[in-house]
Design a protein around this motif. Structure first.
Motif, PDB file in Angstrom:
ATOM      1  N   GLU A  44     -23.097  -8.115 -55.838  1.00  0.00           N
ATOM      2  CA  GLU A  44     -22.857  -9.556 -54.504  1.00  0.00           C
ATOM      3  C   GLU A  44     -21.436  -9.009 -53.448  1.00  0.00           C
ATOM      4  O   GLU A  44     -21.191  -8.713 -53.948  1.00  0.00           O
TER       5      GLU A  44
ATOM      6  N   TYR B 193     -19.211 -11.562 -53.361  1.00  0.00           N
ATOM      7  CA  TYR B 193     -18.650 -12.383 -53.433  1.00  0.00           C
ATOM      8  C   TYR B 193     -18.189 -11.567 -54.791  1.00  0.00           C
ATOM      9  O   TYR B 193     -18.542 -11.089 -56.147  1.00  0.00           O
TER      10      TYR B 193
ATOM     11  N   PRO C 219     -15.562 -12.913 -57.793  1.00  0.00           N
ATOM     12  CA  PRO C 219     -15.111 -13.928 -59.006  1.00  0.00           C
ATOM     13  C   PRO C 219     -13.398 -13.666 -58.896  1.00  0.00           C
ATOM     14  O   PRO C 219     -13.093 -14.688 -59.540  1.00  0.00           O
ATOM     15  N   TYR C 220     -13.374 -11.979 -59.150  1.00  0.00           N
ATOM     16  CA  TYR C 220     -12.339 -11.807 -59.921  1.00  0.00           C
ATOM     17  C   TYR C 220     -10.769 -12.319 -58.246  1.00  0.00           C
ATOM     18  O   TYR C 220     -10.168 -12.894 -58.804  1.00  0.00           O
TER      19      TYR C 220
ATOM     20  N   PHE D 272     -11.556  -0.708 -67.182  1.00  0.00           N
ATOM     21  CA  PHE D 272     -12.555  -1.130 -66.011  1.00  0.00           C
ATOM     22  C   PHE D 272     -11.655  -2.175 -65.442  1.00  0.00           C
ATOM     23  O   PHE D 272     -10.578  -2.011 -64.558  1.00  0.00           O
ATOM     24  N   LEU D 273     -10.665  -3.352 -66.319  1.00  0.00           N
ATOM     25  CA  LEU D 273     -10.090  -4.533 -65.922  1.00  0.00           C
ATOM     26  C   LEU D 273      -9.179  -3.927 -64.441  1.00  0.00           C
ATOM     27  O   LEU D 273      -8.247  -4.571 -64.039  1.00  0.00           O
TER      28      LEU D 273
ATOM     29  N   LYS E 258     -18.087  -1.446 -57.898  1.00  0.00           N
ATOM     30  CA  LYS E 258     -17.418  -2.349 -57.942  1.00  0.00           C
ATOM     31  C   LYS E 258     -16.409  -2.282 -57.681  1.00  0.00           C
ATOM     32  O   LYS E 258     -15.476  -2.948 -57.174  1.00  0.00           O
TER      33      LYS E 258
ATOM     34  N   HIS F  63     -23.851 -12.489 -65.793  1.00  0.00           N
ATOM     35  CA  HIS F  63     -24.867 -12.746 -64.224  1.00  0.00           C
ATOM     36  C   HIS F  63     -25.294 -14.676 -64.239  1.00  0.00           C
ATOM     37  O   HIS F  63     -25.699 -15.091 -65.530  1.00  0.00           O
TER      38      HIS F  63
ATOM     39  N   ARG G 123     -29.295 -18.630 -58.892  1.00  0.00           N
ATOM     40  CA  ARG G 123     -29.804 -18.786 -57.321  1.00  0.00           C
ATOM     41  C   ARG G 123     -31.170 -19.676 -57.595  1.00  0.00           C
ATOM     42  O   ARG G 123     -31.903 -19.854 -58.413  1.00  0.00           O
TER      43      ARG G 123
ATOM     44  N   LEU H  44     -35.119 -14.023 -52.626  1.00  0.00           N
ATOM     45  CA  LEU H  44     -35.854 -12.786 -51.549  1.00  0.00           C
ATOM     46  C   LEU H  44     -36.826 -14.032 -51.685  1.00  0.00           C
ATOM     47  O   LEU H  44     -37.908 -13.297 -50.961  1.00  0.00           O
TER      48      LEU H  44
ATOM     49  N   ARG I  40     -19.769 -12.941 -65.041  1.00  0.00           N
ATOM     50  CA  ARG I  40     -18.528 -11.941 -63.788  1.00  0.00           C
ATOM     51  C   ARG I  40     -19.621 -11.812 -62.917  1.00  0.00           C
ATOM     52  O   ARG I  40     -18.678 -11.161 -61.622  1.00  0.00           O
ATOM     53  N   SER I  41     -20.483 -12.007 -62.450  1.00  0.00           N
ATOM     54  CA  SER I  41     -20.962 -12.109 -61.025  1.00  0.00           C
ATOM     55  C   SER I  41     -22.201 -13.102 -60.402  1.00  0.00           C
ATOM     56  O   SER I  41     -23.118 -13.679 -61.291  1.00  0.00           O
ATOM     57  N   GLY I  42     -21.887 -12.751 -59.439  1.00  0.00           N
ATOM     58  CA  GLY I  42     -22.628 -14.389 -58.745  1.00  0.00           C
ATOM     59  C   GLY I  42     -22.838 -14.258 -57.224  1.00  0.00           C
ATOM     60  O   GLY I  42     -21.866 -13.401 -56.398  1.00  0.00           O
TER      61      GLY I  42
ATOM     62  N   LYS J 252     -21.309 -16.761 -54.153  1.00  0.00           N
ATOM     63  CA  LYS J 252     -19.652 -17.706 -54.065  1.00  0.00           C
ATOM     64  C   LYS J 252     -21.225 -19.255 -53.939  1.00  0.00           C
ATOM     65  O   LYS J 252     -20.522 -20.355 -55.390  1.00  0.00           O
ATOM     66  N   GLU J 253     -21.689 -18.966 -53.934  1.00  0.00           N
ATOM     67  CA  GLU J 253     -22.582 -20.602 -54.095  1.00  0.00           C
ATOM     68  C   GLU J 253     -22.714 -20.676 -55.460  1.00  0.00           C
ATOM     69  O   GLU J 253     -23.620 -22.098 -55.658  1.00  0.00           O
TER      70      GLU J 253
ATOM     71  N   PHE K  38     -21.212 -19.678 -57.924  1.00  0.00           N
ATOM     72  CA  PHE K  38     -19.961 -19.841 -58.985  1.00  0.00           C
ATOM     73  C   PHE K  38     -19.794 -21.291 -58.344  1.00  0.00           C
ATOM     74  O   PHE K  38     -18.928 -21.831 -59.223  1.00  0.00           O
TER      75      PHE K  38
ATOM     76  N   ARG L 166     -18.806 -24.192 -60.810  1.00  0.00           N
ATOM     77  CA  ARG L 166     -17.757 -25.347 -61.065  1.00  0.00           C
ATOM     78  C   ARG L 166     -17.677 -26.536 -59.939  1.00  0.00           C
ATOM     79  O   ARG L 166     -17.209 -27.882 -60.606  1.00  0.00           O
TER      80      ARG L 166
ATOM     81  N   PHE M 162     -15.674 -15.079 -67.432  1.00  0.00           N
ATOM     82  CA  PHE M 162     -15.310 -13.346 -67.679  1.00  0.00           C
ATOM     83  C   PHE M 162     -15.029 -13.672 -69.407  1.00  0.00           C
ATOM     84  O   PHE M 162     -15.643 -12.189 -69.490  1.00  0.00           O
TER      85      PHE M 162
ATOM     86  N   THR N  17     -28.846  -3.987 -64.557  1.00  0.00           N
ATOM     87  CA  THR N  17     -27.969  -4.334 -63.850  1.00  0.00           C
ATOM     88  C   THR N  17     -26.581  -4.221 -64.614  1.00  0.00           C
ATOM     89  O   THR N  17     -26.312  -4.827 -65.236  1.00  0.00           O
TER      90      THR N  17
ATOM     91  N   GLU O 168     -22.763  -4.338 -65.928  1.00  0.00           N
ATOM     92  CA  GLU O 168     -21.552  -4.643 -65.526  1.00  0.00           C
ATOM     93  C   GLU O 168     -20.131  -4.158 -65.747  1.00  0.00           C
ATOM     94  O   GLU O 168     -20.520  -4.799 -67.181  1.00  0.00           O
ATOM     95  N   PRO O 169     -20.094  -3.369 -65.098  1.00  0.00           N
ATOM     96  CA  PRO O 169     -18.535  -3.254 -66.406  1.00  0.00           C
ATOM     97  C   PRO O 169     -17.388  -4.363 -66.207  1.00  0.00           C
ATOM     98  O   PRO O 169     -17.757  -5.564 -65.468  1.00  0.00           O
ATOM     99  N   GLY O 170     -16.233  -4.515 -66.820  1.00  0.00           N
ATOM    100  CA  GLY O 170     -16.156  -5.462 -66.496  1.00  0.00           C
ATOM    101  C   GLY O 170     -16.345  -6.935 -68.176  1.00  0.00           C
ATOM    102  O   GLY O 170     -15.329  -7.748 -68.208  1.00  0.00           O
TER     103      GLY O 170
END
Lengths: 312, 312, 312, 312, 312, 312
Positions: free
Chosen positions: B53, B55, B57-58, B258-259, B298, E134, E138, E142, E194-196, E198-199, E201, E205, E214, E250, E252-254
């Motif tokens: 994405e 965006y 988050p970090y 990675f981080l 990333k 993730h 959403r 799409l 850790r991914s997504g 902005k909307e 997140f 929140r 995280f 997908t 995802e590192p981190g």
């Protein structure tokens, strides 16, 4: 005391001095236009050759002992085509000087140019037999002249130049009629070609090469015409169909099948006055099944058996 | 009418004129010493960036529109390192001339030399921050000087030379004290290094570079010392551990996670006066899982977001 | 004359006579319970070791010349565990007889049994240090006793038997107090174990082995306790986490990271009276990224540098 | 100023306005019954088409400039077959409305239904020529009617419906005799079929389609019978043998070879009144050798050259 | 008579009637946004579970016999998300009706929605614990609402709706205070995100979920807060770092490491009133090393052992 | 109640009692000389058989219900060839005793010896039809007699021995004339052989086997000669060309194509008095494209359909 187990191509355990054929690897792929990785071919065919036997049921012959020496891969100056070609030329020249036949395992097709330079120096009247999917006749590739896409054009220039300089071959065969060899046209015999730019096909068809697209048709006639002239034989393995040989930088469907290729290379090695050869463009990381390496191994084995069993 | 769907790095759809950052790919790997294939990195990160994405988050920020232009991959003269470096230098120079920041995606690490030449021409007093597993400080590799194993040594020579020629940076900042920049020593800041020959480590430790092996420890101090001097940032992704980044020519265990890497690149992009950068040595065919490409994506995204959100 | 380029592990080009360490490969995987393929490890680490340098920045030492001889892979009787173990035992015995240290590269873990038999014959009071994800302490696996899942149990039995037979080590060191070595219990030191059946864990915890599950914690104490007793060191590379070492028959998440593993093997090789060792269970076809092979190469290099730089 | 390097299929760099043929990708594979991944085909053939030339030695023709526009991949609503088909139908309708030929690159075979709907709306009397390994004639697949296993059955229903609604084709050709087109039977010509359920084969053989199992035999007769009626041509690449085309969801041995396939598609494109076409079911992640993508590229190139060189 | 060897997950050989836990596979991946292939996860973990043992050294417990039944993979209507969700809901409802715990193995994350519908029907006051990289929050992807990128948002809506309908749980526990459960907000506990966009997140929140990005930090507090309310636990395995879990659509590192993940899932299964769970998004073809499947197997084993050893 | 979805080979859902054919897998590859991995074939063909249908358009027949029972893979004592062969022999003997036909899926070719022992015990006058790329006639392989490279030699010895012991077949068929069966020579019919040592070819050609190298030429004559004698049929899938079947330990170019192989196995199964058979040497991890597994599935399906539709 401990025995040293060195990985040579199967059956190629002769000492250098006694050998008539010398295998060397040319692990170079810096000019590969699409997918690099042919540098790993030498070690791959050595390792996987142990899936083969030294007996060919096709020729009903074995690879004799004491005929082939395998000196491993050269340590090439990756990144500098001109240095690398010099290293290959030196190696091939040394082998030829010792009266042996250089059998190079590429690497990409550009490595052929090094061996051809050395061979043409000794045999200015030599012919080249070229099996390939591609013409390799470009003037340059994106401005680069030392490219695997241009290698046969560069070889033609070598033949043209050495033909003009043409002197006695230096092998005690007496004076030759240089009229026969003053021109490179017609001395390169191309088979199996099915890809290239229109300009390349036009140039070949204009008579610069003895051009046989798509198949090996016409090979018998070419061999007859060549007679006992010295021949360098360069085999780009992608002449084979991509179904049996996907493991190459640019896989090419529509090619000849394995048995046709194997019979073709055997015929060349049995009949002509072979003074050097190479087998190139195997890219092991491109084919995780290993089938491409297996096909390469068998092509090499059949060539070696045919060469080694010749009574010259 | 039909919409043209062009594959840019995600969120990098600005027009050239409005953009402050320009991405270009440098698909070159001819001097790779072990496993080639980094030429495919540019297209791979563009394609796979759609798994991301815009965006972060970090950073809790998005990549703003209208800031980054992606001009695709250069068409490079595969096989000729000197021509290729010239092409890259020309491209980077044009971008710099237009007052934008060149963001190059390698390719092997040698491509950095092209960008650094262009950057040092404009900013003779610039520093280089270098994240890598390897010193890249060899004089030559098997006799070849333009090799990815020598690239930082070549960059040091560029800094040394431009420092001596040192003139005003041409950016309206007025006259500089050339004494500060007449020497390359200490202007290259290396982090994460864990492989190389003894001579390279000795040369670095002798003060030629600001040398931080194994980790990013010392990064804060280096950033403080650099202050607002112009900085070129080159990220060899193999600085990361081979567990998270196996997809490179020479995978290197024992690296940073990675981080840590992500925070490190973000910090550099946020704090320094960045005038150019590159991310290199992703070799997509070396990692069929795609995880390496995901990590590269990333890293690039975080760098872009940090750069794009800076208020200069 | 043509130079023969033999693929040894990098830096291991000593002659046999001068060498203090002898590498040999044991390409055997017939009892592998899950995914076979470790037979290809020897050639893989030799080929890929050229991605390394002979300098370790961790130890700040190089691998000295003339210390390590690499005799290649044994030609093993694939399919017959007992014959294969005999071949390995013979090889290790010859090396030990010549006063050199056998450094075996597996193959699956069962190969350790061959080397341990030869070592225990010469050093009946020896200890074994064992890094692994698995206990390898089963009585049998589906009825088979010569299985890689049982190898440490078999080694324990060897220690038990040779301890009872315990005679002078035959190396001129004089009479020993057999009381110290009459029992195998406590002489095998296991680290990093995180998989096995309940019976195996119970058997280990009952005191048959010096058992340290999950990590290398307790290594210092063990080394101290071992003192200068002879030590055989067997490293099953799957002790490392599957993230950095997926290329093995049974990848095991939850293991130690590379740096911990590397420091652990270095410490053992630096401190103990090492009389033999092996590194096993790398399965190259299981990891097409090559990262596992890279990790194995570095572990081997660090061990060799630590051993070779010891002043005994 | 910086040049934008956009990755189109090789030679397809026309502007939309001047183009006669419009390529678009349909990256959809949600109904794939076995191995998904065809969504990546569009980008794969664009990237790998640079291993080709724009000259076909088979046709001895080049792909002319200014004829083909490549608008990239559609952004499809992955997960909703009905939405996706609507998106495809809209795209194809727009292209047809502009008097151009839609050339779709799948994606799984279901995508054909979208294009066929748009084409049949304009050409209610059109025929469909279908190359495939599978009948694709199921009523439903596990209860799902919009499935790639049912697509030709759905297309038959479209023809049946539009035939009944049959009006003037709207292309200025005047009134037609709707008797000829009121029924779908016989207007779908299937070739190369070698897999399906008994019910599907029975339905086809009952005369609902013009059915030619196993090979392309009968293609000449079919083309003659079709005459100058409008033709939509759908090529499921798995019509080729799995040796040359393993990279598909359900690889099928026993198919036609590449040259037969290539000659077949060329013949169709040269002879019929082609009003739309697609090439589908390439699944790049299923074939890491890239040979399947190479075969797909060449099939597409030959089709484009044949279409582009027609004088209508 | 011949024994039937059925491949269940290791140790899950109970009869249905006696079982307290029922495993079923949901081989669905039609809405996967990037790389499909999770449909193969069920069979992969069953096959590869034989690389495990039924003993966990972490919990020092075995998986007891007669507790877990494995009913294999459902035959799902690939291509129709709504039908597939109905099939899953029916299966989970049947298991719940029989007083057993449904343990689903995805498939992509959308499959969770089917199980959650069935669970919320029986337990309208239930909480959801969600481990993931993730947000999956959403509104649509799409334009598609039944997408794996939206699944937790859909689950929130289920909780919201069933909460409003809130009736007695039907399990004999008597009347509940519906005030506690009339709103979904705060009843979904998300960890490791850790991914997504902005909307997403922002929405999380804003209090709609109990949001822990995280890491797993805050898990203890959440468990305490949940108390003995019924809990559905959904584990998207990509919560783990891409180094240990690259085999997903997908990567995802981190992310969190394996041990943290394993301890987290064990803790949840030990402490809460678990009424259903799933483990999803393993994509076996994305990781040819098998390490991701191995990690998934161990996560599942630890969950099963924790659940099976609870004394309720 | 929950339905149990067991993965059988497609269409093989009969109960044991009613079945005429019993499939069992023999997951063994401990003696594989080159690349192991055939142990995974049984599960692979079961899983991938769902890409097939139960209808063969070649035979225009379906696989009938209630004819074939699939009992899954045996749990073999990996690592001990003699134990494994005993387990296989027991299984085949039980099936034969129940009057059913054992249909074994290897595993490497050595597994055939187990089934042949059981079959020859019941049918001492039986013939063996053998499709293969390799002679498999070695006396031993590196000293090992129980090797897949020796299996047909071992089978010949079984025939020789049981022929000499030749007694009534024990199936109520009365006394036989042992003169016909006292010698193994000529009772093994080999087709497609293209690799082996010279000694093997010589031994075969000396009349020990009915030897047909390279192709299936002579199959009709052999079938006629065999008449209604009992036949065990062993199919090493590498008889097929490596283009269509790369997924095997030692891929062999130059073999027969798929259609020839399929017609050959169909013919054998239709015509002879088949009493047992096996299909072996598929190595799924050697072919990530899955095309080899697909070819194996179709060969097995055609054999099953031919056998099941025979009216005995």
């Amino acid at each position: 005391m401990i025995w040293k187990n060195t990985v040579n191509f199967i059956g190629c355990d002769a000492q250098y001095e006694e050998a008539r054929v010398v295998i060397f690897g040319a692990p170079f792929d810096s000019t590969t236009s699409f997918r690099p990785g042919t540098r790993f071919a030498g070690q791959a065919v050595r390792n996987d050759s142990y899936g083969l036997e030294i007996y060919s049921p096709y020729q009903d012959k074995e690879l004799p002992e004491n005929v082939v020496y395998d000196c491993g891969d050269l340590e090439l100056a990756i990144g500098s085509s001109s240095k690398v070609l010099g290293q290959i030329e030196d190696c091939a020249r040394d082998i030829l000087k010792d009266g042996k036949l250089p059998f190079m395992i590429g690497g990409e097709h550009l490595v052929t140019l090094g061996s051809v330079r050395a061979a043409a120096e000794k045999y200015p009247d030599m012919h080249i037999i070229h099996f390939d999917a591609h013409t390799d006749l470009r003037r340059d590739y994106l401005g680069v002249e030392l490219s695997h896409a241009c290698v046969i054009r560069r070889c033609w220039e070598v033949l043209e130049q050495t033909g003009k300089n043409g002197t006695d071959a230096g092998d005690g065969s007496g004076t030759r009629n240089m009229a026969d060899i003053c021109c490179a046209d017609g001395r390169i015999h191309q088979f199996g070609i099915r890809s290239g730019e229109k300009e390349e096909f036009d140039w070949a068809r204009a008579g610069h090469t003895d051009f046989h697209p798509f198949t090996l048709d016409g090979l018998d006639e070419a061999l007859e015409q060549i007679g006992d002239a010295p021949v360098y034989f360069t085999v780009d393995l992608d002449v084979m169909d991509s179904s049996v040989f996907p493991g190459t930088g640019t896989p090419e469907p529509g090619g000849i099948d394995f048995l046709t290729a194997m019979r073709g290379v055997t015929k060349v090695c049995e009949r002509v006055n072979l003074i050097g050869c190479d087998v190139n463009e195997l890219c092991p990381p491109c084919d995780p099944t290993g089938a491409s390496t297996a096909a390469a191994c068998k092509i090499i084995r059949e060539m070696l058996i045919a060469i080694a069993n010749r009574q010259d």
